[in-house]
Write a protein that holds these residues in place. Structure first.
Motif, PDB file in Angstrom:
ATOM      1  N   UNK A  77      38.785  32.014  34.393  1.00 27.51           N
ATOM      2  CA  UNK A  77      38.313  31.144  32.488  1.00 27.51           C
ATOM      3  C   UNK A  77      39.204  32.626  31.513  1.00 27.51           C
ATOM      4  N   UNK A  78      39.687  34.059  31.654  1.00 30.60           N
ATOM      5  CA  UNK A  78      40.142  34.821  30.959  1.00 30.60           C
ATOM      6  C   UNK A  78      41.876  35.049  31.715  1.00 30.60           C
ATOM      7  N   UNK A  79      41.452  34.411  32.470  1.00 29.37           N
ATOM      8  CA  UNK A  79      43.581  34.204  33.484  1.00 29.37           C
ATOM      9  C   UNK A  79      43.866  35.885  33.037  1.00 29.37           C
ATOM     10  N   UNK A  80      42.853  36.840  33.707  1.00 35.25           N
ATOM     11  CA  UNK A  80      43.421  37.991  34.053  1.00 35.25           C
ATOM     12  C   UNK A  80      43.419  39.108  35.266  1.00 35.25           C
ATOM     13  N   UNK A  81      43.595  39.847  35.165  1.00 35.92           N
ATOM     14  CA  UNK A  81      43.322  40.811  36.542  1.00 35.92           C
ATOM     15  C   UNK A  81      41.965  41.108  36.580  1.00 35.92           C
ATOM     16  N   UNK A  82      41.465  41.230  38.124  1.00 36.14           N
ATOM     17  CA  UNK A  82      40.539  41.728  38.408  1.00 36.14           C
ATOM     18  C   UNK A  82      40.321  43.130  37.703  1.00 36.14           C
TER      19      UNK A  82
END
Length: 144
Positions: A77-82
């Motif tokens: 959803x946010x397209x960032x790292x875990x």
């Protein structure tokens, strides 16, 4: 995304934990309130003792269901790292029975509150026949 699509997500891609500490086999469902995962209990699980998944393994399973939710949000959803999270508190934990090697458990969390990097979730673990084996509340703090 359908519940069938969640089964295709490699769980290692949305969890900060890595083998041998992965306590979730598959993500089954995600929405704004509920997340559900599945775990097949294997003999080589680090939380197994005398043929059963011990209580600390059940707690870690609830925590990793929370982590799978956060990992899914970040990656898809946010397209960032875990993100890495930490158990901040456990309340009202009840362990009714320990699952045996070879059994499959399904864990469902309900997000009760989220604010300032803290998530309060109610968790419930069931056997495949629907028997509730553990339940409780967990507060997760996210690392920035």
């Amino acid at each position: 995304m359908t519940d069938q699509d969640f089964l295709d997500i490699p769980i290692q891609t949305i969890l900060p934990q890595q083998e041998p500490f992965i306590m979730v086999s598959q993500m089954l469902h995600y929405d704004d309130v509920f997340t559900q995962t599945r775990l097949l209990i294997t003999a080589n699980n680090v939380f197994c003792h005398d043929g059963h998944l011990v209580a600390s393994g059940l707690v870690e399973n609830i925590a990793q269901t929370c982590a799978a939710r956060i990992g899914y949000i970040n990656k898809y959803i946010l397209h960032k790292d875990v993100s890495i999270g930490f158990i901040g508190a456990i309340r009202n934990l009840e362990i009714h029975q320990l699952p045996q090697v070879g059994q499959t458990i399904e864990t469902r969390i309900e997000v009760v509150n989220e604010s300032f990097g803290l998530t309060l979730a109610c968790g419930e673990i069931r056997l495949s026949d629907g028997t509730i084996i553990a339940e409780g509340e967990m507060k997760i703090a996210l690392s920035e």
